[in-house]
Write a protein that holds these residues in place. Structure first.
Motif, PDB file in Angstrom:
ATOM      1  N   MET A 171      25.614  23.745  50.470  1.00 35.48           N
ATOM      2  CA  MET A 171      26.671  22.736  50.607  1.00 35.48           C
ATOM      3  C   MET A 171      26.288  21.518  49.777  1.00 35.48           C
ATOM      4  O   MET A 171      25.434  20.722  50.160  1.00 35.48           O
ATOM      5  CB  MET A 171      26.845  22.352  52.079  1.00 35.48           C
ATOM      6  N   LYS A 172      26.915  21.354  48.628  1.00 39.83           N
ATOM      7  CA  LYS A 172      26.550  20.299  47.689  1.00 39.83           C
ATOM      8  C   LYS A 172      27.039  18.915  48.124  1.00 39.83           C
ATOM      9  O   LYS A 172      26.391  17.906  47.864  1.00 39.83           O
ATOM     10  CB  LYS A 172      27.113  20.629  46.294  1.00 39.83           C
ATOM     11  N   ASP A 173      28.208  18.852  48.750  1.00 38.78           N
ATOM     12  CA  ASP A 173      28.760  17.587  49.233  1.00 38.78           C
ATOM     13  C   ASP A 173      28.860  17.712  50.748  1.00 38.78           C
ATOM     14  O   ASP A 173      29.758  18.393  51.265  1.00 38.78           O
ATOM     15  CB  ASP A 173      30.129  17.324  48.599  1.00 38.78           C
ATOM     16  N   PHE A 211      19.603  20.218  50.445  1.00 37.02           N
ATOM     17  CA  PHE A 211      20.960  20.516  50.871  1.00 37.02           C
ATOM     18  C   PHE A 211      20.942  21.534  52.014  1.00 37.02           C
ATOM     19  O   PHE A 211      20.054  22.389  52.099  1.00 37.02           O
ATOM     20  CB  PHE A 211      21.785  21.092  49.712  1.00 37.02           C
ATOM     21  N   LEU A 212      21.952  21.441  52.878  1.00 37.34           N
ATOM     22  CA  LEU A 212      22.131  22.447  53.915  1.00 37.34           C
ATOM     23  C   LEU A 212      22.494  23.766  53.243  1.00 37.34           C
ATOM     24  O   LEU A 212      23.343  23.812  52.343  1.00 37.34           O
ATOM     25  CB  LEU A 212      23.253  22.033  54.872  1.00 37.34           C
ATOM     26  N   CYS A 213      21.847  24.841  53.669  1.00 31.76           N
ATOM     27  CA  CYS A 213      22.157  26.144  53.096  1.00 31.76           C
ATOM     28  C   CYS A 213      22.357  27.163  54.205  1.00 31.76           C
ATOM     29  O   CYS A 213      21.879  26.996  55.331  1.00 31.76           O
ATOM     30  CB  CYS A 213      21.078  26.610  52.110  1.00 31.76           C
ATOM     31  N   MET A 214      23.099  28.222  53.891  1.00 25.28           N
ATOM     32  CA  MET A 214      23.343  29.310  54.822  1.00 25.28           C
ATOM     33  C   MET A 214      22.873  30.607  54.183  1.00 25.28           C
ATOM     34  O   MET A 214      23.259  30.933  53.055  1.00 25.28           O
ATOM     35  CB  MET A 214      24.818  29.406  55.193  1.00 25.28           C
ATOM     36  N   ILE A 215      22.009  31.330  54.907  1.00 25.48           N
ATOM     37  CA  ILE A 215      21.486  32.602  54.428  1.00 25.48           C
ATOM     38  C   ILE A 215      22.273  33.705  55.100  1.00 25.48           C
ATOM     39  O   ILE A 215      22.246  33.853  56.329  1.00 25.48           O
ATOM     40  CB  ILE A 215      19.983  32.740  54.741  1.00 25.48           C
ATOM     41  N   CYS A 216      22.997  34.488  54.322  1.00 30.40           N
ATOM     42  CA  CYS A 216      23.852  35.556  54.835  1.00 30.40           C
ATOM     43  C   CYS A 216      23.222  36.906  54.491  1.00 30.40           C
ATOM     44  O   CYS A 216      23.149  37.273  53.314  1.00 30.40           O
ATOM     45  CB  CYS A 216      25.247  35.470  54.238  1.00 30.40           C
ATOM     46  N   THR A 217      22.766  37.629  55.510  1.00 28.33           N
ATOM     47  CA  THR A 217      22.133  38.927  55.316  1.00 28.33           C
ATOM     48  C   THR A 217      23.142  40.018  55.643  1.00 28.33           C
ATOM     49  O   THR A 217      23.609  40.128  56.776  1.00 28.33           O
ATOM     50  CB  THR A 217      20.899  39.082  56.217  1.00 28.33           C
ATOM     51  N   PHE A 218      23.466  40.833  54.661  1.00 28.94           N
ATOM     52  CA  PHE A 218      24.448  41.890  54.837  1.00 28.94           C
ATOM     53  C   PHE A 218      23.766  43.174  55.297  1.00 28.94           C
ATOM     54  O   PHE A 218      22.567  43.376  55.081  1.00 28.94           O
ATOM     55  CB  PHE A 218      25.220  42.116  53.536  1.00 28.94           C
ATOM     56  N   HIS A 240      24.709  38.906  59.010  1.00 26.50           N
ATOM     57  CA  HIS A 240      23.979  38.040  59.938  1.00 26.50           C
ATOM     58  C   HIS A 240      23.680  36.736  59.215  1.00 26.50           C
ATOM     59  O   HIS A 240      23.214  36.741  58.068  1.00 26.50           O
ATOM     60  CB  HIS A 240      22.676  38.721  60.380  1.00 26.50           C
ATOM     61  N   SER A 241      23.938  35.589  59.858  1.00 24.80           N
ATOM     62  CA  SER A 241      23.754  34.309  59.181  1.00 24.80           C
ATOM     63  C   SER A 241      22.725  33.449  59.892  1.00 24.80           C
ATOM     64  O   SER A 241      22.542  33.537  61.111  1.00 24.80           O
ATOM     65  CB  SER A 241      25.089  33.553  59.104  1.00 24.80           C
ATOM     66  N   LYS A 242      22.057  32.606  59.123  1.00 23.90           N
ATOM     67  CA  LYS A 242      21.142  31.593  59.644  1.00 23.90           C
ATOM     68  C   LYS A 242      21.159  30.421  58.681  1.00 23.90           C
ATOM     69  O   LYS A 242      21.614  30.542  57.527  1.00 23.90           O
ATOM     70  CB  LYS A 242      19.729  32.146  59.821  1.00 23.90           C
ATOM     71  N   LEU A 243      20.663  29.271  59.145  1.00 26.10           N
ATOM     72  CA  LEU A 243      20.690  28.054  58.341  1.00 26.10           C
ATOM     73  C   LEU A 243      19.312  27.715  57.808  1.00 26.10           C
ATOM     74  O   LEU A 243      18.292  28.125  58.358  1.00 26.10           O
ATOM     75  CB  LEU A 243      21.220  26.882  59.181  1.00 26.10           C
ATOM     76  N   GLY A 244      19.292  26.928  56.744  1.00 33.60           N
ATOM     77  CA  GLY A 244      18.045  26.450  56.171  1.00 33.60           C
ATOM     78  C   GLY A 244      18.297  25.220  55.320  1.00 33.60           C
ATOM     79  O   GLY A 244      19.395  24.650  55.311  1.00 33.60           O
ATOM     80  N   VAL A 245      17.262  24.787  54.611  1.00 29.90           N
ATOM     81  CA  VAL A 245      17.345  23.655  53.691  1.00 29.90           C
ATOM     82  C   VAL A 245      16.838  24.124  52.338  1.00 29.90           C
ATOM     83  O   VAL A 245      15.786  24.765  52.248  1.00 29.90           O
ATOM     84  CB  VAL A 245      16.496  22.463  54.175  1.00 29.90           C
ATOM     85  N   LEU A 246      17.584  23.806  51.293  1.00 28.38           N
ATOM     86  CA  LEU A 246      17.174  24.181  49.948  1.00 28.38           C
ATOM     87  C   LEU A 246      17.510  23.031  49.005  1.00 28.38           C
ATOM     88  O   LEU A 246      18.673  22.669  48.850  1.00 28.38           O
ATOM     89  CB  LEU A 246      17.888  25.467  49.512  1.00 28.38           C
ATOM     90  N   GLY A 247      16.472  22.452  48.408  1.00 23.77           N
ATOM     91  CA  GLY A 247      16.681  21.344  47.483  1.00 23.77           C
ATOM     92  C   GLY A 247      17.279  20.115  48.135  1.00 23.77           C
ATOM     93  O   GLY A 247      17.938  19.315  47.472  1.00 23.77           O
TER      94      GLY A 247
END
Length: 361
Positions: free
Chosen positions: A276-278, A259-266, A250-257
């Motif tokens: 996503m660094k760039d 940068f756009l981030c994706m949290i993947c819960t298995f 299951h995936s959701k989005l967030g912000v970390l530092g």
């Protein structure tokens, strides 16, 4: 103070805590003029954004009340007791849509009618957006609105996006349609900008990063994708996802530092967080860290990263109204306890600024 060179004076004030700045507007007319000057407000905003890594204002949503807590990452302590915030109007239920440059966007319900409010919790200034009922064609049945709040640096405007999904024929899933409206702060109406060819899965808040709002969405029979809305140009785009290798999560989005981030819960109850660094470049996605401690932490379904500490730990909101710090090197958790706050359902992160919700476009 009159003997202090203006250059030094104007360099000191942006570093003063926001609550003190708000009080300083009452010192004299000269100080009021300075502290309400758009150039100074932007200077103070830039300083707050730079130091946001050190001090985070957490806004806890308690259903119909909001509390503000300032967490000092330097000392790993709460700087003050939780403060109950004075809401601009009476609401039975509140949702935090998002926060940008110290302005908080709220979705408030009262008597089955919802209002969108842009609010500065420090200055207590607010702007209630004009009420715009859904003008849906035919005998349509509406779903909950998708909302997002963001800022365009290039055009220096704040905007609220609203997407309404509806079914023209309730018996056919394929009959789902959408209407997209935008409100620009400083105007007195919503603008219809068309439709969106995506079915956004997250029904409420877009994740604001890099001048755009982001959601997980579905397009026809294709797999889930990341859809973005450029706040300045008002254009929807697809953002490339990481090369996962395994799609049973299951995936959701967030912000970390920042940068756009994706949290993947298995499904075996562990989580991987990608960053996503760039921006916009698929190859720049990196797997930042993984967590494998289900017996300690519990279920990860609602895990939300809130930011880094000075020592490199990550502040996380968990599903069971817990705040924890996760040490990436030692792979250990420690709980952060907030005394004096009733049960809360979500946490928003904001910075202290003097930005006015009456911002003109």
């Amino acid at each position: 103070m009159r003997d202090l060179p203006y250059e030094i004076f104007i360099n000191i004030l942006p570093r003063v805590p926001i609550k003190s700045l708000f009080r300083f507007r009452c010192v004299c007319k000269a100080w009021r003029d300075l502290l309400t000057d758009p150039h100074f407000i932007k200077q103070q905003l830039n300083h707050s954004a730079e130091t946001n890594i050190s001090n985070r204002n957490l806004i806890l949503n308690c259903g119909s009340n909001l509390y503000n807590v300032l967490y000092s990452i330097h000392n790993d302590t709460w700087d003050d007791e939780p403060v109950k915030l004075d809401l601009p109007c009476k609401l039975s239920t509140i949702e935090i849509v998002g926060s940008c440059n110290g302005l908080v966007c709220l979705l408030g319900y009262l008597n089955r009618v919802y209002d969108v409010i842009i609010w500065n919790p420090f200055t207590r200034d607010y702007k209630m957006l004009p009420y715009a009922p859904f003008q849906l064609p035919g005998r349509a049945v509406s779903r909950f609105p998708v909302l997002g709040f963001g800022y365009s640096p290039s055009k220096d405007v704040y905007k609220v996006l609203r997407v309404i999904y509806f079914h023209v024929d309730c018996r056919m899933v394929s009959s789902c349609r959408s209407l997209v409206d935008v409100h620009t702060l400083g105007t007195d109406s919503w603008r219809r900008i068309g439709e969106i060819p995506f079915d956004i899965r997250d029904w409420l808040s877009g994740i604001f990063v890099n001048g755009a709002l982001h959601w997980i969405a579905i397009r026809s029979s294709r797999p889930d994708t990341i859809v973005s809305f450029d706040v300045g140009n008002e254009v929807f785009r697809e953002i490339p996802q990481p090369y996962f290798g395994d799609h049973s999560f299951h995936s959701k989005l967030g912000v970390l530092g920042g940068f756009l981030c994706m949290i993947c819960t298995f499904y075996d109850n562990h989580v991987k967080i990608w960053v996503m660094k760039d921006y916009g470049v698929r190859e720049s996605w990196i797997k930042h860290f993984s967590i494998h401690q289900p017996m300690v932490v519990g279920h990860f379904k609602h895990l939300k990263p809130l930011g880094f500490t000075k020592s490199g730990e990550i502040l996380l909101e968990m599903h069971d109204r817990k705040l924890v710090l996760y040490d990436l090197e030692k792979k250990r958790f420690r709980n952060l306890i907030i005394q004096g706050v009733p049960d809360w359902s979500e946490v928003g992160v904001s910075i202290g600024t003097l930005i006015s919700p009456e911002a003109r476009s």
